[in-house]
Enzyme design. Structure first.
Site, PDB file in Angstrom:
ATOM      1  N   CYS A 130      42.248  42.347  50.853  1.00 38.14           N
ATOM      2  CA  CYS A 130      43.129  41.729  49.864  1.00 38.14           C
ATOM      3  C   CYS A 130      43.147  42.485  48.536  1.00 38.14           C
ATOM      4  CB  CYS A 130      42.738  40.272  49.643  1.00 38.14           C
ATOM      5  SG  CYS A 130      40.980  39.997  49.392  1.00 38.14           S
ATOM      6  N   HIS A 238      43.333  37.379  42.785  1.00 42.37           N
ATOM      7  CA  HIS A 238      42.392  38.412  42.372  1.00 42.37           C
ATOM      8  C   HIS A 238      42.985  39.182  41.196  1.00 42.37           C
ATOM      9  CE1 HIS A 238      40.107  37.419  45.795  1.00 42.37           C
ATOM     10  NE2 HIS A 238      40.355  38.444  46.579  1.00 42.37           N
TER      11      HIS A 238
END
Length: 333
Positions: A130, A238
């Site tokens: 990711c 994130h």
């Protein structure tokens, strides 16, 4: 876009359920949808495009059915066992685990960055980590326009990257309970400079994933890369501080112009007015956001960037579904 028969493996998990949501949001053109999970989850009901589907137990016979593409997000062990079974039966597997990423015979794909490698797929395609995915969407245009000598990654990663246990630890920690079901230390009110296990070189597995996957995706083993990955007490998205040494001189405004016109990117860079990428704003969306673009005055041809994306959508489910869309558009299935 032609309709295909689709399977979701791990349909009751966090990413699996997001697969179903993104399929609906993007109106992905499937004819039939099969949902698989563990024996424990078999019989559960999931919903996609307003229709209910009964989750089936994943077995070696699951792919005897007429399935064109299978989206896997059930962990590395499941992928290692079942992806080859599916592939041997003509199913194209798009796998969200780390099991196949560094296999030289398996394409590692971010559709905005390296869709050309899909033509070499042998029915297994890997979804990158990711944190790697969102960085690549920004780095590829810079790599092509200016060349890159060195990358320094510093990541600030949401607990959803650890799955339901990470979310549970933060939810309970915010109530003052501070369980340790997922992490070695309490995550609420804390930052943990450890994601995954430590390796013999002192880096964590997560940090090495970013380093190795970046080289594979950009097809440049000579790149100098280092990384520090930190788990922070937020639920989704994130964030990354990325310091890059470019090969060629640049103007900051030229970098901004390049990135603002790059596919999959949204430029948010007006710090005087408090405009820059935020984890809370990125949550639930598909683009990668970039801002805080400024020259690194300590280094010739150095630049700093701040990159944010929803780790469960673009960092997992959306990227995998974009791979499926690309396969269909390019008649690679």
């Amino acid at each position: 876009m032609k309709k295909i028969n689709l399977a979701v493996v791990g349909a009751t998990g966090m990413v699996g359920r997001t697969f179903l949501k993104v399929l609906e949001d993007r109106d992905f053109p499937f004819e039939k949808l099969f949902c698989f999970a563990s024996k424990k989850s078999a019989g559960e009901i999931v919903v996609c495009k307003g229709k209910e589907y009964v989750v089936e137990e994943l077995t070696e016979a699951s792919f005897d059915q007429d399935i064109d593409i299978a989206l896997f997000s059930a962990g590395g062990d499941i992928s290692l066992k079942f992806a080859p079974i599916a592939a041997a039966k003509g199913v194209v597997v798009i796998d969200n685990s780390s099991a196949w990423r560094m296999d030289p015979n398996v394409p590692l794909v971010v559709p905005e960055v390296n869709p050309h490698v899909l033509k070499n797929h042998k029915n297994i395609i890997a979804n990158p980590n990711c944190s790697t995915i969102q960085a690549m969407v920004v780095l590829k245009p810079l790599y092509e326009a200016f060349g890159i000598k060195r990358i320094v990654y510093s990541t600030y990663q949401a607990v959803s990257g650890s799955g339901v246990k990470g979310v549970y630890d933060l939810e309970e920690g915010l109530k003052g309970n501070n369980p340790l079901s997922c992490y070695a230390h309490p995550i609420a009110g804390n930052c943990l400079p450890q994601i995954d296990v430590f390796e013999s070189n002192g880096y964590t597995k997560e940090e090495m994933k970013m380093i190795d996957e970046t080289k594979k995706i950009l097809e440049d083993d000579a790149l100098k890369i280092t990384a520090t990955a930190v788990r922070v007490p937020i639920f989704y998205s994130h964030s990354e501080s990325v310091n890059i040494e470019l090969e060629k001189p640049f103007e900051v405004e030229a970098i901004k112009s390049l990135l603002s016109s790059s596919k999959g990117l949204v430029l948010q860079d007006d710090p005087a007015n408090g405009i820059y990428p935020l984890a809370a704003s990125a949550a639930g969306t598909d683009p990668v956001y970039v801002g805080r673009i400024r020259r690194d005055e300590s280094l010739e041809n150095g630049i700093n960037l701040w990159i944010v994306a929803d780790n469960i959508r673009k960092g997992a489910a959306t990227n995998a579904i974009q791979i499926a869309e690309t396969l269909i558009e390019r008649n690679l299935i």
